[in-house]
Scaffold this motif. Sequence first.
Motif, short mmCIF file in Angstrom:
data_model
loop_
_atom_site.label_atom_id
_atom_site.label_comp_id
_atom_site.label_asym_id
_atom_site.label_seq_id
_atom_site.Cartn_x
_atom_site.Cartn_y
_atom_site.Cartn_z
N VAL A 75 0.86 -1.19 0.00
CA VAL A 75 0.00 0.00 0.00
C VAL A 75 0.89 1.24 0.00
O VAL A 75 1.89 1.29 0.73
N VAL A 76 0.52 2.22 -0.82
CA VAL A 76 1.28 3.47 -0.91
C VAL A 76 0.33 4.63 -0.62
O VAL A 76 -0.73 4.76 -1.25
N GLY A 77 0.71 5.49 0.32
CA GLY A 77 -0.07 6.68 0.63
C GLY A 77 0.79 7.92 0.49
O GLY A 77 1.66 8.17 1.33
N ILE A 78 0.57 8.70 -0.56
CA ILE A 78 1.35 9.92 -0.80
C ILE A 78 0.57 11.10 -0.23
O ILE A 78 -0.52 11.42 -0.69
N ASN A 79 1.15 11.74 0.78
CA ASN A 79 0.49 12.86 1.47
C ASN A 79 -0.90 12.44 1.98
O ASN A 79 -1.89 13.11 1.75
N GLY A 80 -0.91 11.31 2.70
CA GLY A 80 -2.18 10.77 3.16
C GLY A 80 -2.28 10.71 4.68
O GLY A 80 -1.36 11.09 5.41
N TRP A 81 -3.42 10.20 5.13
CA TRP A 81 -3.69 10.03 6.56
C TRP A 81 -4.61 8.82 6.70
O TRP A 81 -5.18 8.34 5.71
N ILE A 122 3.70 -0.81 4.01
CA ILE A 122 3.06 0.44 3.62
C ILE A 122 4.11 1.53 3.49
O ILE A 122 4.98 1.66 4.36
N LEU A 123 4.03 2.31 2.42
CA LEU A 123 4.83 3.53 2.27
C LEU A 123 3.90 4.71 2.51
O LEU A 123 2.89 4.86 1.83
N LEU A 124 4.25 5.55 3.48
CA LEU A 124 3.46 6.75 3.80
C LEU A 124 4.37 7.96 3.76
O LEU A 124 5.37 8.01 4.48
#
Length: 239
Positions: free
Chosen positions: A156-162, A188-190
């Motif tokens: 899972v990748v979250g770019i500028n996420g919450w 996960i990459l956050l």
Amino acid sequence: MNLCLVKIFTDSNGIAYGVTRLVRPRGTHKATIVWLHDIGENGDDSARFVRELNLPNVQIREHIKWICPTAPTRPVSRLGGAVTTAWCDVTQVSENMEHDLASINTTCVLVANLLAGEPAHVMKGVGGIGLGAAQALYFASCYVVGGMRDMGLNAVVGINGWLPAWTNFLYHIDSLTVSGTLAASLPILLTNENSMVPFQFGWLSEQSLSRAGIPVTFRPNDGRDPTAIGNWLKTYLQL
């Protein structure tokens, strides 16, 4: 790049999702990622972004299939009620914000349906930017609680996420309803830019996910660097 119209799909309020773009691998199909755009964007914007990831990364270009759906059009409270594409309604981003869980959960069903049609042997992932990243992280939290355990989610990748409903997720952790096996197998990459998501909320999101036993790579100042994201995907999707 091919245009694909998915079957008609509506959320709990009867709002239809838009067109889905596919970016196909040039070589052997080894992984599929559903990529979710930010507020006010669409599947075309997602396709352009993943093509940026493809350019400096041969393995990404050769082996990943990207599925880029378009969110419904709806009023967004954060924008003063302006109507635009969004996976859910959203207020000002903060650790105490309200969450439109009905729409978030419906989008999770969409993502699960998109991945369900993929070959069993390929790696599967979800990612996004901004509100799309929040949706992807919530999907991950549902997965490790066991809501979609048969899917075999791999990254899972979250770019500028919450993480939406992060306090609910902590309740699941404390209630021992999180699968330690699923959590440990879901990297996960956050990333977090303070201008997009307050650092404290980004950090709380990372801490909540890590507490569940999920291996989280947290890069608070990395933003959306395509080379860094591509290198992370190559490592964790074993490309």
